[in-house]
Design a protein around this motif. Structure first.
Motif, mmCIF file in Angstrom:
data_model
loop_
_atom_site.group_PDB
_atom_site.id
_atom_site.type_symbol
_atom_site.label_atom_id
_atom_site.label_comp_id
_atom_site.label_asym_id
_atom_site.label_seq_id
_atom_site.Cartn_x
_atom_site.Cartn_y
_atom_site.Cartn_z
ATOM 1 N N ALA A 117 27.262 47.393 41.891
ATOM 2 C CA ALA A 117 27.890 46.275 42.602
ATOM 3 C C ALA A 117 28.708 45.407 41.652
ATOM 4 O O ALA A 117 29.823 44.987 41.985
ATOM 5 C CB ALA A 117 26.819 45.437 43.307
ATOM 6 N N SER A 118 28.178 45.147 40.469
ATOM 7 C CA SER A 118 28.927 44.362 39.478
ATOM 8 C C SER A 118 30.197 45.081 39.044
ATOM 9 O O SER A 118 31.260 44.468 38.903
ATOM 10 C CB SER A 118 28.056 44.082 38.244
ATOM 11 O OG SER A 118 26.998 43.222 38.568
ATOM 12 N N LEU A 119 30.082 46.384 38.831
ATOM 13 C CA LEU A 119 31.256 47.172 38.455
ATOM 14 C C LEU A 119 32.303 47.168 39.570
ATOM 15 O O LEU A 119 33.500 47.014 39.309
ATOM 16 C CB LEU A 119 30.854 48.610 38.129
ATOM 17 C CG LEU A 119 30.146 48.818 36.800
ATOM 18 C CD1 LEU A 119 29.526 50.206 36.740
ATOM 19 C CD2 LEU A 119 31.109 48.614 35.656
ATOM 20 N N ALA A 120 31.864 47.316 40.809
ATOM 21 C CA ALA A 120 32.799 47.329 41.932
ATOM 22 C C ALA A 120 33.528 45.997 42.046
ATOM 23 O O ALA A 120 34.749 45.965 42.263
ATOM 24 C CB ALA A 120 32.055 47.640 43.228
ATOM 25 N N LEU A 125 36.053 45.698 39.274
ATOM 26 C CA LEU A 125 37.171 46.643 39.421
ATOM 27 C C LEU A 125 38.065 46.354 40.628
ATOM 28 O O LEU A 125 38.997 47.114 40.896
ATOM 29 C CB LEU A 125 36.646 48.071 39.516
ATOM 30 C CG LEU A 125 36.235 48.693 38.184
ATOM 31 C CD1 LEU A 125 35.484 49.994 38.410
ATOM 32 C CD2 LEU A 125 37.443 48.911 37.295
ATOM 33 N N ALA A 126 37.815 45.260 41.304
ATOM 34 C CA ALA A 126 38.625 44.932 42.485
ATOM 35 C C ALA A 126 40.111 44.859 42.146
ATOM 36 O O ALA A 126 40.960 45.212 42.963
ATOM 37 C CB ALA A 126 38.160 43.615 43.098
ATOM 38 N N ASP A 127 40.426 44.436 40.926
ATOM 39 C CA ASP A 127 41.831 44.361 40.509
ATOM 40 C C ASP A 127 42.263 45.590 39.707
ATOM 41 O O ASP A 127 43.350 45.620 39.147
ATOM 42 C CB ASP A 127 42.085 43.083 39.707
ATOM 43 C CG ASP A 127 41.306 43.029 38.404
ATOM 44 O OD1 ASP A 127 40.481 43.926 38.143
ATOM 45 O OD2 ASP A 127 41.513 42.070 37.632
ATOM 46 N N GLY A 128 41.383 46.599 39.620
ATOM 47 C CA GLY A 128 41.752 47.843 38.955
ATOM 48 C C GLY A 128 41.345 47.953 37.499
ATOM 49 O O GLY A 128 41.522 48.995 36.887
ATOM 50 N N ARG A 129 40.792 46.886 36.931
ATOM 51 C CA ARG A 129 40.339 46.948 35.531
ATOM 52 C C ARG A 129 39.221 45.950 35.303
ATOM 53 O O ARG A 129 39.055 45.008 36.075
ATOM 54 C CB ARG A 129 41.497 46.702 34.569
ATOM 55 C CG ARG A 129 42.113 45.310 34.624
ATOM 56 C CD ARG A 129 43.241 45.104 33.616
ATOM 57 N NE ARG A 129 42.849 45.301 32.251
ATOM 58 C CZ ARG A 129 42.331 44.348 31.472
ATOM 59 N NH1 ARG A 129 42.125 43.141 31.939
ATOM 60 N NH2 ARG A 129 42.010 44.606 30.214
ATOM 61 N N ILE A 130 38.479 46.149 34.238
ATOM 62 C CA ILE A 130 37.394 45.237 33.864
ATOM 63 C C ILE A 130 37.818 44.498 32.603
ATOM 64 O O ILE A 130 38.025 45.119 31.553
ATOM 65 C CB ILE A 130 36.082 46.014 33.605
ATOM 66 C CG1 ILE A 130 35.663 46.793 34.848
ATOM 67 C CG2 ILE A 130 34.974 45.059 33.163
ATOM 68 C CD1 ILE A 130 34.492 47.731 34.634
ATOM 69 N N LEU A 190 33.099 41.950 31.801
ATOM 70 C CA LEU A 190 32.154 42.837 31.136
ATOM 71 C C LEU A 190 30.991 42.048 30.551
ATOM 72 O O LEU A 190 29.828 42.432 30.700
ATOM 73 C CB LEU A 190 32.865 43.642 30.042
ATOM 74 C CG LEU A 190 32.034 44.697 29.327
ATOM 75 C CD1 LEU A 190 31.509 45.731 30.308
ATOM 76 C CD2 LEU A 190 32.860 45.360 28.244
ATOM 77 N N ALA A 191 31.287 40.933 29.915
ATOM 78 C CA ALA A 191 30.229 40.089 29.357
ATOM 79 C C ALA A 191 29.296 39.593 30.450
ATOM 80 O O ALA A 191 28.077 39.500 30.248
ATOM 81 C CB ALA A 191 30.841 38.920 28.600
ATOM 82 N N GLY A 192 29.854 39.308 31.619
ATOM 83 C CA GLY A 192 29.051 38.804 32.723
ATOM 84 C C GLY A 192 28.140 39.834 33.362
ATOM 85 O O GLY A 192 27.219 39.475 34.096
ATOM 86 N N MET A 193 28.377 41.097 33.106
ATOM 87 C CA MET A 193 27.553 42.131 33.745
ATOM 88 C C MET A 193 26.653 42.872 32.760
ATOM 89 O O MET A 193 26.007 43.851 33.136
ATOM 90 C CB MET A 193 28.431 43.118 34.517
ATOM 91 C CG MET A 193 29.285 44.014 33.662
ATOM 92 S SD MET A 193 30.189 45.250 34.607
ATOM 93 C CE MET A 193 31.569 44.303 35.157
#
Length: 159
Positions: A112-115, A118-123, A128-131
């Motif tokens: 879920a965090s990755l999704a 990635l809503a804007d196409g990149r992390i 990344l630090a937040g997940m």
């Protein structure tokens, strides 16, 4: 064709870079844990003078490396191992997952965090630090399952 961004997994990493990374890790652990070289030496089984040399980038024995990994796990080894595309994870960390049903929430939370990231196409780095907590929990859950599967494979082979 040896630039780090081209075939990075197979690039040659100079020994001085590996040794320097281990030395910086020892330096950081020394500072964070408020230790002296003699304290580090008791763990690794070396004198304070030898530890000072290791912190300066001198070659460390395989036994010293393994003892340092045992004491400080990824805090010591992961910066160095990352240079060759690896990381260290303690197997007993997987003991935190007590049942298979605990794995799904950990992995689902990471997905879920990755999704969301990635809503804007990149992390980006902030996302990344937040997940990292979710990614670490998922890694522990997956490691627990891998360790269980490995034990089953070994018992099937020897049985």
């Amino acid at each position: 064709m040896t630039a780090p961004h081209i075939h990075a997994r197979y690039r040659t990493v100079p020994a001085t870079m590996l040794l320097g990374s281990m030395g910086r890790s020892l330096e950081r652990i020394k500072a964070e844990d408020e230790l002296i070289d003699a304290d580090l030496g008791r763990v690794i089984g070396k004198s304070a003078d030898r530890i000072a040399a290791y912190r300066g980038g001198r070659d460390m024995s395989a036994l010293g490396f393994v003892l340092a990994c045992k004491e400080w796990d990824g805090r010591f080894a992961n910066d160095t191992l990352a240079l060759v595309g690896m990381s260290l994870r303690p197997l007993d960390g997987a003991a935190a997952i007590t049942a298979e049903r605990d794995c799904l929430p950990a992995v689902a939370s990471a997905v879920a965090s990755l999704a969301a990231a990635l809503a804007d196409g990149r992390i980006d780095d902030l996302e990344l630090a937040g997940m990292t907590a979710e990614l670490d929990a998922a890694a522990v859950a997956l490691d627990a399952l891998r360790e269980r599967a490995r034990g089953r494979r070994l018992s099937l082979i020897s049985g």
